[in-house]
Design a protein around this motif. Structure first.
Motif, short mmCIF file in Angstrom:
data_model
loop_
_atom_site.label_atom_id
_atom_site.label_comp_id
_atom_site.label_asym_id
_atom_site.label_seq_id
_atom_site.Cartn_x
_atom_site.Cartn_y
_atom_site.Cartn_z
N LEU A 162 16.72 47.82 41.79
CA LEU A 162 18.20 47.32 41.34
C LEU A 162 18.77 47.08 42.66
O LEU A 162 19.49 46.01 42.63
N GLU A 163 18.50 47.68 43.74
CA GLU A 163 19.33 47.55 44.89
C GLU A 163 18.82 46.11 45.52
O GLU A 163 19.78 45.43 45.99
N ALA A 164 17.48 45.76 45.28
CA ALA A 164 17.13 44.50 45.70
C ALA A 164 17.63 43.42 45.11
O ALA A 164 17.98 42.46 45.39
N GLU A 165 17.79 43.78 43.71
CA GLU A 165 18.22 42.40 42.73
C GLU A 165 19.60 42.39 43.02
O GLU A 165 20.43 41.21 43.18
N ILE A 166 20.68 43.25 43.32
CA ILE A 166 21.79 43.27 43.58
C ILE A 166 22.43 42.82 44.98
O ILE A 166 23.45 42.17 45.17
N GLU A 167 21.54 43.39 45.81
CA GLU A 167 21.95 43.18 47.34
C GLU A 167 22.36 41.59 47.66
O GLU A 167 23.55 41.21 48.31
N PRO A 168 21.75 40.27 47.24
CA PRO A 168 21.87 39.24 47.62
C PRO A 168 23.40 38.77 47.01
O PRO A 168 24.33 38.16 47.76
N PHE A 169 23.89 39.15 45.79
CA PHE A 169 25.10 38.87 45.09
C PHE A 169 26.14 39.52 45.92
O PHE A 169 27.35 39.15 46.37
N ARG A 170 25.89 40.76 46.26
CA ARG A 170 26.95 41.77 46.93
C ARG A 170 27.36 41.20 48.40
O ARG A 170 28.68 41.06 48.73
N GLY A 171 26.43 40.73 49.15
CA GLY A 171 26.66 40.18 50.44
C GLY A 171 27.51 38.78 50.46
O GLY A 171 28.39 38.61 51.03
#
Length: 615
Positions: free
Chosen positions: A296-305
């Motif tokens: 989940l962290e890997a999926e969300i990280e690009p959008f978060r940044g």
């Protein structure tokens, strides 16, 4: 703070306020774009180009990425180039970056860990927020504004910017440190505090007496019910859902599901009268013990940044230079007044709760600004008639100015603030020691080196310069003395002249090299073994006269390579043979480099290719 402008038309244009989580304006903008034949890709390209140019430049200058984003937003916003004339619509969408950031933080906060932080959240958080409100309210009162407006203005500034602080903690590598955890605790309490503050705004509003106690209790019940629904869904639905998707879904479906969970939780709590950020954080906590946490962290990280950067750019665009120019006196007084008073309160609270001076000061400077939740509070107060659009516009400018100033304040803090003073209570300085082995540096490397020597009964003289480590080692029964091994007098006092062996295991390459040079100069007959940090450092140590040196990662890397071969199906004996061959090749190549006097630009030849090797 609260302005004195007379131009109602101008004020009405400048008085647009932010409502966290609302994307209505962005939706209208998207519909308009579609109606005119599609997105304006030129504007998107300009936005990305501004970020790509400004952020690396500001980081290179040591100013940090936040200032880079803010500067890029200001440049392309209405106040300068006017490429974008509606920063609020960008901010509303980009606030999802803050939501996603809180979700990722929640993934790192297992329920047990969050429970262990309850004292810091409701103790430290309550004391800081309550104390800051009590002090900042008087700014408006002294300037002659109504009590209700002064309270809202001060309470809004107390709400620290989660986006700014989290980004700084992340860049400074302090998120997982105890002092970082305490700051996160305060931010979590502020997220919770926005709920009663919004309720208080409704109570203070003209005509608020029409709201019955039943209405207020109903609002509280709805909020609690939304939390209960989220907890139940997280406990019984989320993990089975991801297990099912992992079995049958494609990669893009997992990404969509991750975003669904975050945004669904955010919307659920927002509809319950709470904040979107709190919903995302709770969703992260509920999934923190899931086997899909890292996915989940890997999926969300690009959008978060991306969205978090866009948020800071939107804040930069919203910095209306006209508002500042027309009301510069009030803003110039209010911004430093609010920031200085808030800094003092945070520092005093930190010291009262036994934080060190350096930690209390760093926390006070880092959290001195107002934040995005202030926009929510001011918007609500304007709707209820507590704030006029004029006051709201200027309070918004004050908050943004404080957010812009915070990175500069942190730069000044890092440059001029007194460094943390080591606590030397119970730490003894080097005296006449007589161990058969002098071990200089008792960190992670030196501790491992000491074990076989102690097991065989050799007496060790241990010295280090880290007082905290010396304290910790004492708790485990090790007697470590304070002393700088790069000083000849300390070496003498530590018993270097009587030692059968000296080991330089300090955590500083330059210090290790200097120790080797001193030992070979003062005690040439005493063997010295040295910890090397990379191949280039190894060559320097040989040149300095070390009797033995080893790169701190080389044996662990060889062991990892052997294990990799075995896991891939090689016979253990064959793997040992391969690794011995590479050990011999490495030693032979190193001997050649020593003979040739190479101390820089070392190369590792693999087949017909040459690659730089630093390990």
């Amino acid at each position: 703070m609260l302005a004195a402008s007379r131009d109602n038309r101008t004020t009405q244009e400048q008085g647009t306020y932010f409502v966290a989580g609302e994307v209505t304006e962005a939706a209208h903008a998207a519909e308009s774009a579609v109606a005119h034949g599609g997105m304006n890709l030129t504007a998107v390209v300009v936005l990305l180009a501004a970020a790509v140019i400004a952020v690396p430049l500001f980081r290179r200058l040591g100013l940090g990425s936040i200032l880079g984003y803010l500067a890029a937003g200001l440049l392309v916003g209405p106040s300068v180039l006017a490429i974008f004339d509606d920063p609020q619509s960008i901010i509303h969408v980009a606030e999802l970056g803050v939501v996603l950031f809180l979700f990722i933080i929640g993934l790192e906060m297992q329920p047990s860990r969050l429970w262990s932080m309850r004292g810091e959240i409701f103790g430290l958080g309550l004391l800081q927020v309550g104390g800051a409100i009590a002090v900042l309210v008087w700014v408006g009162v002294i300037l002659g504004y109504p009590w209700a407006a002064s309270f809202v203005a001060g309470a809004g500034f107390v709400m620290t910017s989660t986006a700014v602080v989290m980004q700084m903690l992340d860049e400074r590598g302090e998120m997982s440190q105890p002092k970082g955890r305490r700051i996160v605790s305060i931010l979590l309490f502020e997220d919770l505090a926005i709920v009663p503050l919004l309720a208080l705004v409704a109570f203070l509003a003209p005509g608020a007496e029409e709201a019955t106690m039943s209405d207020r209790l109903t609002g509280i019940a709805i909020g609690l019910a939304s939390i209960a629904v989220l907890v139940l869904a997280g406990r019984y639905l989320l993990d089975p859902m991801f297990r099912l998707l992992a079995r049958f879904g494609a990669r893009e479906v997992m990404t969509a599901a991750a975003l669904l969970v975050v945004l669904g939780a955010a919307v659920l709590l927002q509809e319950g009268g709470l904040s979107m950020a709190m919903g995302a954080f709770l969703a992260g906590v509920l999934l923190s013990e899931s086997s899909f946490r890292h996915q989940l962290e890997a999926e969300i990280e690009p959008f978060r940044g991306l969205l978090l950067g866009l948020f800071f750019m939107g804040v930069g665009m919203a910095l209306d230079l006209k508002v500042i120019a027309e009301n510069w006196v009030v803003i110039a007084i209010s911004v430093p007044t609010y920031m200085i008073l808030k800094t003092l309160v945070i520092y005093i609270v930190g010291r009262l709760l036994k934080a060190s001076r350096s930690e209390a000061l760093e926390r006070a400077v880092m959290m001195a600004q107002g934040g995005e939740f202030a926009f929510v509070l001011y918007a609500s107060a304007t709707q209820f008639g507590i704030l006029t659009p004029i006051w709201n516009a200027n309070l918004t400018a004050i908050i943004i100015c404080s957010m812009v100033l915070t990175p500069f304040m942190m730069i000044l803090h890092d440059r001029f603030a007194p460094k943390a003073i080591q606590q030397f209570d119970g730490v003894e300085e080097v005296r006449e020691l007589h161990g058969s082995v002098l071990l200089i540096g008792f960190g992670r490397f030196g501790q491992i080196v000491s074990q076989p020597l102690l097991d065989r009964g050799y007496s060790l003289s241990l010295i280090d310069t880290d007082a905290e480590m010396i304290h910790d080692a004492g708790n485990f029964g090790f007697k470590v003395f304070y002393g700088d091994g790069t000083r000849p007098d300390i070496l003498h006092a530590a018993g270097a002249g009587n030692a059968r062996l000296i080991i330089a295991a300090a955590n500083d390459p330059k210090a290790v090299t200097r120790i080797v040079e001193l030992v070979k100069e003062e005690y040439p007959l005493t063997p010295i073994l040295a910890r090397a940090f990379d191949r280039e450092h190894s060559l320097k140590l040989v040149e300095a006269g070390a009797d033995y040196q080893i790169r701190e990662t080389v044996e662990s890397a060889f062991s990892m390579g052997r294990e990799a071969l075995i896991r891939l199906g090689d016979d253990p004996d064959d793997a040992d043979e391969v690794m011995e061959r590479f050990r011999a090749r490495d030693a032979e190549r190193f001997s050649l480099e020593v003979a040739e006097g190479i101390s820089a630009g070392v190369s590792l030849i693999i087949g017909n290719k040459t690659k730089p090797e630093r390990g």
